[in-house]
Design an enzyme around this catalytic site. Sequence first.
Site, short mmCIF file in Angstrom:
data_model
loop_
_atom_site.label_atom_id
_atom_site.label_comp_id
_atom_site.label_asym_id
_atom_site.label_seq_id
_atom_site.Cartn_x
_atom_site.Cartn_y
_atom_site.Cartn_z
N GLN A 1 50.43 3.95 71.73
CA GLN A 1 50.25 3.10 70.55
C GLN A 1 49.74 3.93 69.38
OE1 GLN A 1 48.12 -0.53 71.22
NE2 GLN A 1 48.42 -1.20 69.14
N PHE A 2 50.68 4.39 68.55
CA PHE A 2 50.34 5.24 67.42
C PHE A 2 49.46 4.52 66.40
CE2 PHE A 2 54.01 3.09 65.66
CZ PHE A 2 53.73 3.01 64.31
N THR A 3 49.49 3.19 66.37
CA THR A 3 48.72 2.45 65.38
C THR A 3 47.21 2.56 65.59
OG1 THR A 3 48.91 0.39 66.63
CG2 THR A 3 50.58 0.80 64.93
#
Length: 150
Positions: free
Chosen positions: A78-80
């Site tokens: 999850q890059f966010t």
Amino acid sequence: MKAVIQRVSESSVTINNEIVAQIEHGLLVLVGIEDADTKEDIDWLTSKIVNLRIFGDENQVMNLSVKDIKGEMLVVSQFTLHALTKKGNRPSYIKAAKPEISIPLYEAFVHQMEIELGKKIQTGQFGADMKVALINDGPVTIIIDTKNKE
């Protein structure tokens, strides 16, 4: 490397209306990778997660790890997690690693987690539009950042 660890009674990942990963009692781990992350971050974080004592013992005191209870694990990239929100209302993801850096580190993270846990773990699909479902048990949610090891 940042991780959001949630103790779950069940969790799953669905892509295109198909369940691609599913666990019962254990941990859902959302992991975000940045350019500065290294093998040392992976080693430290996987050991920390596998040994976190966040499951109840016979007295319902959080004294047991996912390894102790032989629990399952689901890891989702999850890059966010690296969103910068200081300026404006649109998050910036400039700190999140590009796929050529993050994919090998994510795969190494998953592999090391399997070694630490001593069994195969479930994963989402890197870069896919995933629907992540969970029943948070507790609720217990812990955030760890390898750049802040306090």
